[in-house]
Motif scaffolding. Structure first.
Motif, PDB file in Angstrom:
ATOM      1  N   MET A   1       0.850  -1.181   0.020  1.00  0.00           N
ATOM      2  CA  MET A   1       0.075  -0.138  -0.118  1.00  0.00           C
ATOM      3  C   MET A   1       0.968   1.243   0.020  1.00  0.00           C
ATOM      4  N   ALA A   2       0.728   2.108  -1.098  1.00  0.00           N
ATOM      5  CA  ALA A   2       1.591   3.446  -1.113  1.00  0.00           C
ATOM      6  C   ALA A   2       1.032   4.380   0.164  1.00  0.00           C
ATOM      7  N   LEU A   3       2.034   5.353   0.473  1.00  0.00           N
ATOM      8  CA  LEU A   3       1.525   6.148   1.375  1.00  0.00           C
ATOM      9  C   LEU A   3       0.703   7.177   0.593  1.00  0.00           C
ATOM     10  N   PRO A   4      -0.437   7.931   1.186  1.00  0.00           N
ATOM     11  CA  PRO A   4      -0.993   8.956   0.700  1.00  0.00           C
ATOM     12  C   PRO A   4      -0.085  10.442   0.725  1.00  0.00           C
ATOM     13  N   THR A   5      -0.437  11.283  -0.120  1.00  0.00           N
ATOM     14  CA  THR A   5       0.342  12.646  -0.065  1.00  0.00           C
ATOM     15  C   THR A   5      -0.531  13.308   1.138  1.00  0.00           C
ATOM     16  N   PRO A   6      -0.151  13.926   2.248  1.00  0.00           N
ATOM     17  CA  PRO A   6      -0.721  14.481   3.116  1.00  0.00           C
ATOM     18  C   PRO A   6      -0.993  15.859   2.590  1.00  0.00           C
ATOM     19  N   THR A   7      -2.082  16.415   2.888  1.00  0.00           N
ATOM     20  CA  THR A   7      -2.490  17.808   3.079  1.00  0.00           C
ATOM     21  C   THR A   7      -2.585  18.340   4.387  1.00  0.00           C
ATOM     22  N   LEU A   8      -1.680  19.098   4.965  1.00  0.00           N
ATOM     23  CA  LEU A   8      -1.823  19.639   6.458  1.00  0.00           C
ATOM     24  C   LEU A   8      -2.775  20.845   6.349  1.00  0.00           C
ATOM     25  N   PRO A 214       4.918  -0.920  18.504  1.00  0.00           N
ATOM     26  CA  PRO A 214       6.010  -0.227  17.512  1.00  0.00           C
ATOM     27  C   PRO A 214       5.357   0.047  15.913  1.00  0.00           C
ATOM     28  N   CYS A 215       4.074  -0.053  15.755  1.00  0.00           N
ATOM     29  CA  CYS A 215       3.488   0.050  14.582  1.00  0.00           C
ATOM     30  C   CYS A 215       4.154   1.254  13.475  1.00  0.00           C
ATOM     31  N   TYR A 216       4.130   2.570  14.232  1.00  0.00           N
ATOM     32  CA  TYR A 216       4.421   3.529  13.531  1.00  0.00           C
ATOM     33  C   TYR A 216       5.841   3.566  13.087  1.00  0.00           C
ATOM     34  N   ALA A 217       6.829   3.026  14.179  1.00  0.00           N
ATOM     35  CA  ALA A 217       8.399   3.114  13.659  1.00  0.00           C
ATOM     36  C   ALA A 217       8.523   1.957  12.650  1.00  0.00           C
ATOM     37  N   ARG A 218       7.491   0.733  12.658  1.00  0.00           N
ATOM     38  CA  ARG A 218       7.927  -0.259  11.604  1.00  0.00           C
ATOM     39  C   ARG A 218       7.490   0.350  10.217  1.00  0.00           C
ATOM     40  N   SER A 219       6.274   1.100  10.415  1.00  0.00           N
ATOM     41  CA  SER A 219       5.826   1.671   9.132  1.00  0.00           C
ATOM     42  C   SER A 219       6.694   2.516   8.399  1.00  0.00           C
ATOM     43  N   VAL A 220       7.251   3.636   9.268  1.00  0.00           N
ATOM     44  CA  VAL A 220       8.099   4.593   8.688  1.00  0.00           C
ATOM     45  C   VAL A 220       9.267   3.671   8.049  1.00  0.00           C
ATOM     46  N   ALA A 221       9.731   2.893   8.633  1.00  0.00           N
ATOM     47  CA  ALA A 221      10.953   2.116   8.150  1.00  0.00           C
ATOM     48  C   ALA A 221      10.685   1.307   6.914  1.00  0.00           C
ATOM     49  N   ALA A 222       9.535   0.979   6.627  1.00  0.00           N
ATOM     50  CA  ALA A 222       8.821   0.081   5.594  1.00  0.00           C
ATOM     51  C   ALA A 222       8.535   0.958   4.404  1.00  0.00           C
ATOM     52  N   GLY A 223       8.110   2.113   4.595  1.00  0.00           N
ATOM     53  CA  GLY A 223       7.649   3.186   3.829  1.00  0.00           C
ATOM     54  C   GLY A 223       6.094   2.779   3.382  1.00  0.00           C
ATOM     55  N   ARG A 224       5.562   2.068   4.327  1.00  0.00           N
ATOM     56  CA  ARG A 224       3.891   1.515   4.241  1.00  0.00           C
ATOM     57  C   ARG A 224       3.490   1.322   5.479  1.00  0.00           C
ATOM     58  N   PRO A 225       2.061   1.197   5.750  1.00  0.00           N
ATOM     59  CA  PRO A 225       1.743   0.924   7.102  1.00  0.00           C
ATOM     60  C   PRO A 225       1.779  -0.375   7.253  1.00  0.00           C
ATOM     61  N   GLU A 244      -2.512   4.447  10.933  1.00  0.00           N
ATOM     62  CA  GLU A 244      -3.201   5.337   9.903  1.00  0.00           C
ATOM     63  C   GLU A 244      -2.161   5.685   9.011  1.00  0.00           C
ATOM     64  N   ALA A 245      -2.747   5.506   7.588  1.00  0.00           N
ATOM     65  CA  ALA A 245      -1.714   5.794   6.367  1.00  0.00           C
ATOM     66  C   ALA A 245      -1.250   7.297   6.308  1.00  0.00           C
ATOM     67  N   GLU A 246      -2.293   7.916   6.651  1.00  0.00           N
ATOM     68  CA  GLU A 246      -2.190   9.502   6.382  1.00  0.00           C
ATOM     69  C   GLU A 246      -0.911  10.074   7.436  1.00  0.00           C
ATOM     70  N   ALA A 247      -1.269   9.397   8.584  1.00  0.00           N
ATOM     71  CA  ALA A 247      -0.198   9.733   9.715  1.00  0.00           C
ATOM     72  C   ALA A 247       1.106   9.159   9.362  1.00  0.00           C
ATOM     73  N   VAL A 248       1.173   8.065   9.145  1.00  0.00           N
ATOM     74  CA  VAL A 248       2.493   7.455   8.743  1.00  0.00           C
ATOM     75  C   VAL A 248       3.284   8.336   7.452  1.00  0.00           C
ATOM     76  N   ALA A 249       2.531   8.995   6.554  1.00  0.00           N
ATOM     77  CA  ALA A 249       3.024   9.869   5.622  1.00  0.00           C
ATOM     78  C   ALA A 249       3.420  10.984   6.066  1.00  0.00           C
ATOM     79  N   VAL A 250       2.645  11.693   6.887  1.00  0.00           N
ATOM     80  CA  VAL A 250       3.225  13.067   7.514  1.00  0.00           C
ATOM     81  C   VAL A 250       4.661  12.546   8.483  1.00  0.00           C
TER      82      VAL A 250
END
Length: 331
Positions: A1-8, A214-225, A244-250
């Motif tokens: 699953m590709a990360l979305p492009t977040p809009t803050l 550690p899901c967010y640490a693992r997700s950022v390292a993997a580049g996907r949720p 959350e994919a959007e949070a991972v992207a940010v």
């Protein structure tokens, strides 16, 4: 699953949300505590979100979310959400202000005192599953079955409300070198990014997760949720299994790094916060300090910000922490 492009959110949206929040509750304080400074050999500012009417930062998001909800869906009569406690208190508080029925799903074995606080705010509690994710999925099913509005635990309006404490913190201390921000489902750290960027500050942001979630640490390292098991017994506010994919992207784009802290480190930080400031921190509320202590060498001489995100810890749990039962807190 590709990360979305977040809009803050931009500055105007952030300021509008802050005005709404400040119409209900005053700004919380931030203090530089000398004993924490001595422990880290740094200038340490603590943002006291444990001083809100529900003892945690989550209240802010609920205020903004419900203001938008009743304007968008004026016929809404009831809501349902899932929580480990602080989000649920926020939802119950806001629902009561608008005269709405509120159902909150919690996992079995949830904090007794957080459960009692939600009931006191008028919530009907539904116990389901062994972790937050199971309760979350059940809340979504019940929403469809019972015709209730499902309030997610991560949403732009929730983040906008949370932005209000970052406008306070960065407004008071715009020259912080770095801030440590606990990551549960992501509204706090995404709000931090949004406000820092909107104000044009150069403060570096360090995310903090539980080593037992550690899901967010693992997700950022993997580049996907990436889903990861939850084993923390103390940092229940960080006990997220599915990110959350959007949070991972940010976080991947804007946060300098993520520090993992285990329950023993969190317990030590809870003890230090109490002895140095006489403030009670729940596990997630002490996670930022735990991370700073783990990086003591790199923060020496800097101006750092820590968020005490909440103080809602059961009395018996806090007593065990203060007694120093180190072997009791292993992920």
């Amino acid at each position: 699953m590709a990360l979305p492009t977040p809009t803050l959110p931009d500055r105007s949206a952030i300021d509008a949300a802050a005005r709404l929040v400040h119409g209900v509750l005053p700004a919380t304080p931030q203090f530089a505590w000398p004993l924490l400074g001595a422990a880290l050999d740094a200038e340490v500012w603590v943002k006291h979100e444990n001083h809100t009417p529900v003892g945690a930062f989550k209240l802010r998001g609920g205020l903004v979310y419900f203001d938008a909800l009743v304007r968008r869906e004026p016929a809404v009569r009831g809501v349902i959400s899932a929580t480990r406690g602080n989000h649920g208190q926020s939802i119950a508080f806001a629902a009561r202000r608008h005269g709405l029925r509120c159902v909150i799903a919690v996992p079995h074995g949830n904090s007794r005192e957080k459960n009692a606080a939600m009931r006191a705010l008028g919530a009907e509690l539904l116990e389901h599953g062994d972790d937050f994710q199971a309760a979350r999925e059940e809340a979504a099913r019940r929403a469809e079955r019972d015709g209730l509005h499902y309030v997610p635990s991560f949403h732009r309006d929730l983040m906008l409300g949370v932005c209000s404490y970052w406008t306070e913190f960065f407004g008071a201390q715009p020259d912080l070198d770095l801030v440590y921000v606990p990551i549960g489902l992501g509204s706090g750290v995404c709000a931090c990014v949004a406000v820092r960027n909107a104000l044009g500050l150069r403060t570096r942001i360090v995310g903090v997760v539980s080593a037992g979630a550690p899901c967010y640490a693992r997700s950022v390292a993997a580049g996907r949720p990436v889903e990861a098991p939850v084993t923390t017994q103390l940092a229940d506010g960080l006990a997220c299994r599915v990110p959350e994919a959007e949070a991972v992207a940010v976080i991947a784009r804007e946060v300098e790094r993520i520090v993992e802290v285990d329950d023993a480190q969190v317990a030590a930080a809870m003890r230090l916060l109490f002895s140095a400031t006489h403030n009670v921190a729940e596990g997630a509320g002490a996670a930022a300090l735990a991370a700073a202590l783990a990086e003591r060498e790199s923060v020496r001489g800097k101006r750092i910000g820590l968020v005490l995100t909440g103080g809602n810890v059961d009395a018996d749990v806090f007593a065990r922490v203060l007694d120093g039962e180190r072997n009791a807190w292993r992920n």
